[in-house]
Design an enzyme around this catalytic site. Structure first.
Site, PDB file in Angstrom:
ATOM      1  N   GLN A   1       8.154  -0.399   7.455  1.00  0.00           N
ATOM      2  CA  GLN A   1       7.325   0.397   8.369  1.00  0.00           C
ATOM      3  C   GLN A   1       6.919   1.698   7.700  1.00  0.00           C
ATOM      4  O   GLN A   1       7.766   2.511   7.342  1.00  0.00           O
ATOM      5  CB  GLN A   1       8.104   0.694   9.663  1.00  0.00           C
ATOM      6  CG  GLN A   1       7.346   1.509  10.695  1.00  0.00           C
ATOM      7  CD  GLN A   1       6.197   0.726  11.316  1.00  0.00           C
ATOM      8  OE1 GLN A   1       6.011  -0.447  11.030  1.00  0.00           O
ATOM      9  NE2 GLN A   1       5.418   1.379  12.141  1.00  0.00           N
TER      10      GLN A   1
ATOM     11  N   ARG B   1      15.346  15.790  15.459  1.00  0.00           N
ATOM     12  CA  ARG B   1      16.642  15.333  14.956  1.00  0.00           C
ATOM     13  C   ARG B   1      17.155  16.331  13.930  1.00  0.00           C
ATOM     14  O   ARG B   1      16.499  16.618  12.936  1.00  0.00           O
ATOM     15  CB  ARG B   1      16.513  13.950  14.307  1.00  0.00           C
ATOM     16  CG  ARG B   1      17.810  13.463  13.679  1.00  0.00           C
ATOM     17  CD  ARG B   1      17.649  12.072  13.091  1.00  0.00           C
ATOM     18  NE  ARG B   1      17.490  11.086  14.147  1.00  0.00           N
ATOM     19  CZ  ARG B   1      18.496  10.528  14.805  1.00  0.00           C
ATOM     20  NH1 ARG B   1      19.740  10.873  14.525  1.00  0.00           N
ATOM     21  NH2 ARG B   1      18.279   9.656  15.752  1.00  0.00           N
TER      22      ARG B   1
ATOM     23  N   GLU C   1      11.341  10.488   9.081  1.00  0.00           N
ATOM     24  CA  GLU C   1      12.128  11.294   8.144  1.00  0.00           C
ATOM     25  C   GLU C   1      13.365  10.549   7.646  1.00  0.00           C
ATOM     26  O   GLU C   1      13.780  10.722   6.499  1.00  0.00           O
ATOM     27  CB  GLU C   1      12.539  12.627   8.782  1.00  0.00           C
ATOM     28  CG  GLU C   1      13.269  13.540   7.799  1.00  0.00           C
ATOM     29  CD  GLU C   1      13.504  14.943   8.330  1.00  0.00           C
ATOM     30  OE1 GLU C   1      14.443  15.606   7.832  1.00  0.00           O
ATOM     31  OE2 GLU C   1      12.771  15.366   9.240  1.00  0.00           O
TER      32      GLU C   1
ATOM     33  N   ARG D   1      13.587   7.372   6.976  1.00  0.00           N
ATOM     34  CA  ARG D   1      13.122   6.502   5.900  1.00  0.00           C
ATOM     35  C   ARG D   1      12.846   7.305   4.627  1.00  0.00           C
ATOM     36  O   ARG D   1      13.116   6.856   3.518  1.00  0.00           O
ATOM     37  CB  ARG D   1      11.866   5.751   6.336  1.00  0.00           C
ATOM     38  CG  ARG D   1      12.132   4.520   7.199  1.00  0.00           C
ATOM     39  CD  ARG D   1      10.896   4.065   7.950  1.00  0.00           C
ATOM     40  NE  ARG D   1      10.749   4.819   9.190  1.00  0.00           N
ATOM     41  CZ  ARG D   1       9.619   4.897   9.872  1.00  0.00           C
ATOM     42  NH1 ARG D   1       8.524   4.317   9.412  1.00  0.00           N
ATOM     43  NH2 ARG D   1       9.570   5.576  10.997  1.00  0.00           N
TER      44      ARG D   1
ATOM     45  N   GLY E   1      12.333  -2.834   0.326  1.00  0.00           N
ATOM     46  CA  GLY E   1      11.232  -1.887   0.427  1.00  0.00           C
ATOM     47  C   GLY E   1      11.130  -1.306   1.824  1.00  0.00           C
ATOM     48  O   GLY E   1      11.914  -1.643   2.721  1.00  0.00           O
TER      49      GLY E   1
ATOM     50  N   SER F   1      19.067  -1.084   2.156  1.00  0.00           N
ATOM     51  CA  SER F   1      18.067  -2.015   2.663  1.00  0.00           C
ATOM     52  C   SER F   1      16.708  -1.762   2.020  1.00  0.00           C
ATOM     53  O   SER F   1      15.994  -2.700   1.636  1.00  0.00           O
ATOM     54  CB  SER F   1      17.962  -1.889   4.188  1.00  0.00           C
ATOM     55  OG  SER F   1      16.914  -2.684   4.701  1.00  0.00           O
TER      56      SER F   1
ATOM     57  N   ARG G   1      13.352   4.843  18.685  1.00  0.00           N
ATOM     58  CA  ARG G   1      13.863   4.036  17.584  1.00  0.00           C
ATOM     59  C   ARG G   1      15.254   4.432  17.114  1.00  0.00           C
ATOM     60  O   ARG G   1      16.022   3.604  16.689  1.00  0.00           O
ATOM     61  CB  ARG G   1      12.914   4.144  16.383  1.00  0.00           C
ATOM     62  CG  ARG G   1      11.555   3.526  16.635  1.00  0.00           C
ATOM     63  CD  ARG G   1      10.741   3.597  15.385  1.00  0.00           C
ATOM     64  NE  ARG G   1       9.399   3.086  15.604  1.00  0.00           N
ATOM     65  CZ  ARG G   1       8.431   3.181  14.728  1.00  0.00           C
ATOM     66  NH1 ARG G   1       8.647   3.757  13.577  1.00  0.00           N
ATOM     67  NH2 ARG G   1       7.229   2.694  14.988  1.00  0.00           N
ATOM     68  N   ALA G   2      15.574   5.706  17.108  1.00  0.00           N
ATOM     69  CA  ALA G   2      16.792   6.143  16.430  1.00  0.00           C
ATOM     70  C   ALA G   2      17.842   6.736  17.360  1.00  0.00           C
ATOM     71  O   ALA G   2      18.875   7.175  16.902  1.00  0.00           O
ATOM     72  CB  ALA G   2      16.437   7.171  15.345  1.00  0.00           C
TER      73      ALA G   2
ATOM     74  N   ASN H   1      11.638   9.307  17.690  1.00  0.00           N
ATOM     75  CA  ASN H   1      13.094   9.367  17.564  1.00  0.00           C
ATOM     76  C   ASN H   1      13.785   8.752  18.764  1.00  0.00           C
ATOM     77  O   ASN H   1      14.742   7.987  18.634  1.00  0.00           O
ATOM     78  CB  ASN H   1      13.541  10.819  17.390  1.00  0.00           C
ATOM     79  CG  ASN H   1      13.505  11.264  15.943  1.00  0.00           C
ATOM     80  OD1 ASN H   1      14.180  10.710  15.099  1.00  0.00           O
ATOM     81  ND2 ASN H   1      12.692  12.258  15.650  1.00  0.00           N
TER      82      ASN H   1
END
Length: 299
Positions: free
Chosen positions: A77, A55, A97, A99, A74, A69, A134-135, A131
């Site tokens: 994951q 990414r 990355e 997070r 906190g 958030s 999830r993203a 990636n």
């Protein structure tokens, strides 16, 4: 010389094996008050980004939302990290990355991590699959990740398709996007063009000019395909032939082009059983690829 890595099936020792112990089901949706699976908490300044992170772009608005958030709940994951290969008492991010970046915005001083002894190949493989799952990498970053696996680690499209749970045509179509000019790739990464628009533009040398028209006029993918087929200097017989090509023939062209990663056109004579199939190539390497495919079929 023999290399143990060469005996492994699929990508490295297998992405399913790499991810099995670090990606528990429903990890992102579990309640925040449940025990975390982090092995330890690490000061955020002791962690560095993965230099081969597939990414390349991080939307600022999304990072700010994630930071808000994290500040409230906190990090649910943990990040996946490995010991830094060049610095003692430091770590390198394998997955997470976004997070890590959002935690810095949220002024978090320590983050939960899981430490794994991944080599460079496994680190890149996990980063790509994490990636994608999830993203939702933008199409350019996704294609660049596939290209990294092929160029740096000798992976084939078939290996990547099997290990990543993608079709081979999806891998091939993604890689074709890297043939677009840099400005078109930039618009694709920004979301101003879709992958469907971009695939239609791959086959033309006027991709940049046509992409500007697509964006300015907000054209659909089908309209973009028609724009690409339209010649600069109209020639009625040629345009008529292109427009009269039936949908099945066009679909077959797209399937074959995706399977081979090369532009293929089919000219089928209406009312007859004969026609012509043309394979295009842009380099001697691609010509060699075509020859190898044909040779294997003759064996």
């Amino acid at each position: 010389m023999s290399d143990k890595r060469e005996k492994r099936g699929g990508l490295g020792r297998g992405l399913s094996a790499l991810m099995a112990d670090i990606d528990p089901p429903n990890a992102e949706t579990r309640p925040a008050d449940q025990p975390r699976r982090a092995e330890l908490f690490v000061a955020i300044e002791r962690i560095e980004a993965n230099p081969d992170q597939p990414r390349r772009t991080f939307a600022e608005e999304q990072l700010e939302e994630l930071a808000a958030s994290i500040a409230q709940r906190g990090i649910i994951q943990p990040l996946i990290v490995r010991p830094h290969p060049e610095k003692s008492d430091a770590f390198q991010i394998v997955a997470g990355e976004r997070r890590w970046r959002a935690s810095q915005l949220a002024k978090i001083h320590e983050v939960p991590v899981i430490v794994r002894e991944f080599d460079d190949t496994e680190m890149l493989e996990v980063a790509i699959i994490e990636n994608i799952q999830r993203a939702d990498l933008n199409p350019v970053d996704e294609a660049a990740g596939y290209r990294q696996l092929m160029d740096r680690f000798g992976r084939t499209q078939e290996q990547m398709a099997d290990a990543l749970g993608k079709s081979r045509s999806h891998i091939a179509n993604s890689l074709r996007l890297l043939n677009l000019p840099a400005d078109v790739q930039g618009w694709l990464a920004e979301g101003r063009l879709t992958a469907g628009h971009a695939r239609a533009l791959v086959a033309t040398e006027a991709a940049s000019d046509l992409a500007r028209q697509v964006i300015a006029k907000n054209l659909s993918v089908r309209q973009t395909e028609a724009l690409v087929r339209k010649p600069d200097k109209p020639s009625k017989p040629k345009r008529s032939a292109d427009e009269s090509k039936d949908a099945d023939t066009r679909a077959l062209e797209q399937d074959l082009s995706a399977a081979m990663g090369l532009p293929i056109t089919i000219d089928h004579k209406s009312g007859a059983d004969t026609g012509k199939l043309t394979i295009g190539y842009k380099s001697l390497e691609q010509l060699d690829q075509i020859c190898q495919l044909i040779s294997r079929g003759l064996d």
